[in-house]
Design a protein around this motif. Structure first.
Motif, mmCIF file in Angstrom:
data_model
loop_
_atom_site.group_PDB
_atom_site.id
_atom_site.type_symbol
_atom_site.label_atom_id
_atom_site.label_comp_id
_atom_site.label_asym_id
_atom_site.label_seq_id
_atom_site.Cartn_x
_atom_site.Cartn_y
_atom_site.Cartn_z
ATOM 1 N N PRO A 173 -19.300 -26.051 17.983
ATOM 2 C CA PRO A 173 -17.897 -26.452 17.818
ATOM 3 C C PRO A 173 -17.102 -25.435 16.981
ATOM 4 O O PRO A 173 -15.920 -25.167 17.263
ATOM 5 N N GLU A 174 -17.760 -24.836 15.994
ATOM 6 C CA GLU A 174 -17.083 -23.817 15.175
ATOM 7 C C GLU A 174 -16.725 -22.587 16.018
ATOM 8 O O GLU A 174 -15.660 -21.984 15.826
ATOM 9 N N ASP A 175 -17.607 -22.226 16.951
ATOM 10 C CA ASP A 175 -17.317 -21.108 17.856
ATOM 11 C C ASP A 175 -16.093 -21.421 18.719
ATOM 12 O O ASP A 175 -15.226 -20.570 18.921
ATOM 13 N N ILE A 176 -16.034 -22.651 19.233
ATOM 14 C CA ILE A 176 -14.906 -23.063 20.080
ATOM 15 C C ILE A 176 -13.610 -23.027 19.274
ATOM 16 O O ILE A 176 -12.587 -22.515 19.741
ATOM 17 N N ALA A 177 -13.650 -23.537 18.050
ATOM 18 C CA ALA A 177 -12.461 -23.524 17.190
ATOM 19 C C ALA A 177 -11.993 -22.092 16.955
ATOM 20 O O ALA A 177 -10.791 -21.803 17.026
ATOM 21 N N ALA A 178 -12.926 -21.190 16.700
ATOM 22 C CA ALA A 178 -12.562 -19.785 16.470
ATOM 23 C C ALA A 178 -12.019 -19.142 17.735
ATOM 24 O O ALA A 178 -11.042 -18.378 17.681
ATOM 25 N N MET A 179 -12.615 -19.443 18.885
ATOM 26 C CA MET A 179 -12.171 -18.856 20.156
ATOM 27 C C MET A 179 -10.724 -19.198 20.461
ATOM 28 O O MET A 179 -9.970 -18.365 20.957
ATOM 29 N N PHE A 180 -10.341 -20.447 20.181
ATOM 30 C CA PHE A 180 -8.999 -20.909 20.535
ATOM 31 C C PHE A 180 -8.053 -20.972 19.338
ATOM 32 O O PHE A 180 -6.916 -21.429 19.483
ATOM 33 N N SER A 181 -8.520 -20.509 18.194
ATOM 34 C CA SER A 181 -7.709 -20.504 16.962
ATOM 35 C C SER A 181 -7.118 -21.881 16.670
ATOM 36 O O SER A 181 -5.914 -22.027 16.439
#
Length: 74
Positions: A20-28
């Motif tokens: 989930p942290e990766d997804i948050a970073a990907m989409f800012s």
């Protein structure tokens, strides 16, 4: 440029799935947004591995393409 899945390293081992942290970073977006998307089933599809949520990069890519197509059609 090749179109291969995103790989991140955690504890020195390759991990082909996103957190989930990766997804948050990907989409800012804030991590809370990612969890809200999951709860409302509006974000990229995730799955559980024990108590952890993971995302398949290919499924995320398909979700993004669908979002782009839906946005273009509106």
């Amino acid at each position: 440029m090749t179109d291969k899945p995103i790989e991140t390293l955690r504890a020195g081992l390759p991990d082909p799935h996103l957190t989930p942290e990766d997804i948050a970073a990907m989409f800012s977006v804030p991590i809370e947004t990612v969890y809200r998307w999951r709860k409302q089933r509006t974000g990229p599809p995730g799955f559980r591995v024990g108590r952890h949520v993971r995302y398949d990069p290919a499924a995320v890519r398909v979700w993004v393409q669908h979002q782009e197509a839906t946005d273009s059609a509106a």
